[in-house]
Design a protein around this motif. Sequence first.
Motif, PDB file in Angstrom:
ATOM      1  N   CYS A 387      29.229  41.697  37.099  1.00  0.00           N
ATOM      2  CA  CYS A 387      27.951  41.949  37.786  1.00  0.00           C
ATOM      3  C   CYS A 387      27.146  40.664  37.926  1.00  0.00           C
ATOM      4  O   CYS A 387      25.913  40.669  37.794  1.00  0.00           O
ATOM      5  CB  CYS A 387      27.137  43.013  37.065  1.00  0.00           C
ATOM      6  N   ALA A 388      27.840  39.562  38.179  1.00  0.00           N
ATOM      7  CA  ALA A 388      27.190  38.260  38.365  1.00  0.00           C
ATOM      8  C   ALA A 388      27.974  37.489  39.421  1.00  0.00           C
ATOM      9  O   ALA A 388      28.437  36.367  39.183  1.00  0.00           O
ATOM     10  CB  ALA A 388      27.131  37.495  37.053  1.00  0.00           C
ATOM     11  N   HIS A 389      28.121  38.092  40.598  1.00  0.00           N
ATOM     12  CA  HIS A 389      28.983  37.521  41.634  1.00  0.00           C
ATOM     13  C   HIS A 389      28.593  36.100  42.042  1.00  0.00           C
ATOM     14  O   HIS A 389      29.467  35.226  42.155  1.00  0.00           O
ATOM     15  CB  HIS A 389      29.009  38.438  42.856  1.00  0.00           C
ATOM     16  N   PRO A 390      27.297  35.800  42.289  1.00  0.00           N
ATOM     17  CA  PRO A 390      26.964  34.425  42.661  1.00  0.00           C
ATOM     18  C   PRO A 390      27.344  33.408  41.589  1.00  0.00           C
ATOM     19  O   PRO A 390      27.820  32.315  41.904  1.00  0.00           O
ATOM     20  CB  PRO A 390      25.443  34.480  42.872  1.00  0.00           C
ATOM     21  N   LEU A 391      27.158  33.761  40.320  1.00  0.00           N
ATOM     22  CA  LEU A 391      27.494  32.820  39.257  1.00  0.00           C
ATOM     23  C   LEU A 391      28.994  32.599  39.166  1.00  0.00           C
ATOM     24  O   LEU A 391      29.454  31.456  39.010  1.00  0.00           O
ATOM     25  CB  LEU A 391      26.955  33.319  37.914  1.00  0.00           C
ATOM     26  N   LEU A 392      29.800  33.658  39.273  1.00  0.00           N
ATOM     27  CA  LEU A 392      31.259  33.483  39.206  1.00  0.00           C
ATOM     28  C   LEU A 392      31.756  32.599  40.345  1.00  0.00           C
ATOM     29  O   LEU A 392      32.649  31.767  40.161  1.00  0.00           O
ATOM     30  CB  LEU A 392      31.954  34.838  39.210  1.00  0.00           C
ATOM     31  N   ALA A 393      31.177  32.758  41.519  1.00  0.00           N
ATOM     32  CA  ALA A 393      31.550  31.888  42.633  1.00  0.00           C
ATOM     33  C   ALA A 393      31.184  30.442  42.326  1.00  0.00           C
ATOM     34  O   ALA A 393      31.957  29.508  42.593  1.00  0.00           O
ATOM     35  CB  ALA A 393      30.866  32.359  43.907  1.00  0.00           C
ATOM     36  N   PRO A 398      35.653  32.963  41.978  1.00  0.00           N
ATOM     37  CA  PRO A 398      35.125  34.039  42.821  1.00  0.00           C
ATOM     38  C   PRO A 398      35.922  35.331  42.719  1.00  0.00           C
ATOM     39  O   PRO A 398      35.401  36.407  43.015  1.00  0.00           O
ATOM     40  CB  PRO A 398      35.195  33.446  44.226  1.00  0.00           C
ATOM     41  N   GLY A 399      37.184  35.237  42.293  1.00  0.00           N
ATOM     42  CA  GLY A 399      38.001  36.432  42.132  1.00  0.00           C
ATOM     43  C   GLY A 399      37.895  37.066  40.763  1.00  0.00           C
ATOM     44  O   GLY A 399      38.524  38.095  40.501  1.00  0.00           O
ATOM     45  N   GLY A 400      37.099  36.466  39.873  1.00  0.00           N
ATOM     46  CA  GLY A 400      36.919  37.025  38.544  1.00  0.00           C
ATOM     47  C   GLY A 400      37.542  36.171  37.451  1.00  0.00           C
ATOM     48  O   GLY A 400      38.242  35.188  37.715  1.00  0.00           O
ATOM     49  N   ALA A 401      37.267  36.551  36.228  1.00  0.00           N
ATOM     50  CA  ALA A 401      37.750  35.827  35.057  1.00  0.00           C
ATOM     51  C   ALA A 401      37.874  36.824  33.907  1.00  0.00           C
ATOM     52  O   ALA A 401      37.723  38.035  34.088  1.00  0.00           O
ATOM     53  CB  ALA A 401      36.785  34.692  34.708  1.00  0.00           C
ATOM     54  N   LEU A 402      38.162  36.314  32.727  1.00  0.00           N
ATOM     55  CA  LEU A 402      38.266  37.121  31.507  1.00  0.00           C
ATOM     56  C   LEU A 402      37.080  36.818  30.613  1.00  0.00           C
ATOM     57  O   LEU A 402      36.648  35.662  30.509  1.00  0.00           O
ATOM     58  CB  LEU A 402      39.561  36.797  30.763  1.00  0.00           C
TER      59      LEU A 402
END
Length: 458
Positions: A387-393, A398-402
């Motif tokens: 639930c932090a899409h801008p930060l992950l990008a 951008p596709g996610g992490a663990l």
Amino acid sequence: MTSIISAVPACPQAPQAPQAPEVPQALLAVEGAGLTVPVVGGGVVEYANLDYAASAPCLSDVAEHVARVLPYSASVHRGAGFASQVCTSLYEGARRDVARFVGARDGDLVVFTRNTTDAVNLLARALPATAGGVVLVDLEHHANLLPWRGGGRRGTGDVRCVATQPTLEATLDALAAELRAAPVALLAVTGASNVTGETPPLARLARMAHDAGARFFVDAAQLAPHRPVDMAALGIDYLAFSGHKLYAPFGAGVLVGPADWLDSAAPYLAGGGAVREVSTTGVDWATGPARHEAGTPNLAGATAIAAACRVLTALPPGAWERHETVLRDRLLRGLGALDDVVIHRIWPDGGEPVGVVTFSLRRHDPALVSAFLSAEHGIGVRAGRFCAHPLLARLGAPGGALRASVGVGTTVAHIDRLLDALATYLRVGPGWGYAHRDGQWQPTPDDRRPPAWVEQYA
């Protein structure tokens, strides 16, 4: 289309994680400690819960407290019976325990909500219409991004989102410039990142906001379950957190702060309990917490949060922080010893982090890795964008992490099991087949079965 994977390219065996100087056991007893779960191929293992940042287990003391309360369950505020009087006393007493836990000032309201998201939406609707804009940083959880944009927000000022800079100091400079650029009603920030665990300098941010004539709001959903908070000492005007992250998963959250904005805002919900007087043509709304708590309140949720606050406050000074620091450091050292692991940080000069670590395995789908950890090793972590899409990008994922996150019930054995399982995955890949269905990786076949009592109600 269904795709199947049964192995990933092999990697060299990773070195073993260094031994930590201390070996802490669980700091506090939690419900579910020692829980066994099935793994594919048969057998059971003890569950390693490393997903505290999503929802923490219930403290055993909290569960016992709620069990003591339940026989008295009755109407709060509206009953003359003895049980109702007990419930009302517990509910109002919960406000005092929460206020003490977060270092609230005399006169601050404690409003019980459903969770942090609900609390932020309430504050957004209470923002005075002419007070000015809201300033944010793009690293926020969606709960502290979306409510300020929504149509329910009362303020007419704009929402200005500052881009995260390469360093914390540069980000603070950008925030200061934005606060000077136009009238600001509120600076809203996270107290601890739900992605990396990093903590910004809250007292400094509070001074920046106040110097600009703004108030200061902290989303403490990840801070409150990991560190003591003192609103008065830090200069925090409004603060919110969730019970389900504070070892009290009974469906309640809190918003704490000054009464003026909340008393002048339209009631968050219209209904019984939020009024002084109602006629067929008008209504005289209550002030204080009741104004925004219409309907029958969540007694179990409120009293559970208060119980968790009391238990955590009673910990010896420094014990909470030391426990998490040992676990986090051990996890970081172990991850650093593995090939092809990237540990994500927002800033090289970020504040002292809490027990939340996000990482990626190069060339490997995080969702597949998390499915492998669960199905073959009985380990729970989170995979995705949190639930932090801008930060992950911004972090290059951008596709996610663990994400692995720890808490008062975590032990060194849980950390070591995760590191061993990741080393196995990188060395030889999964030992089971996995299918990608409906956007998720699932073991194929999945011979794990839920407990019989669950299957009765599924």
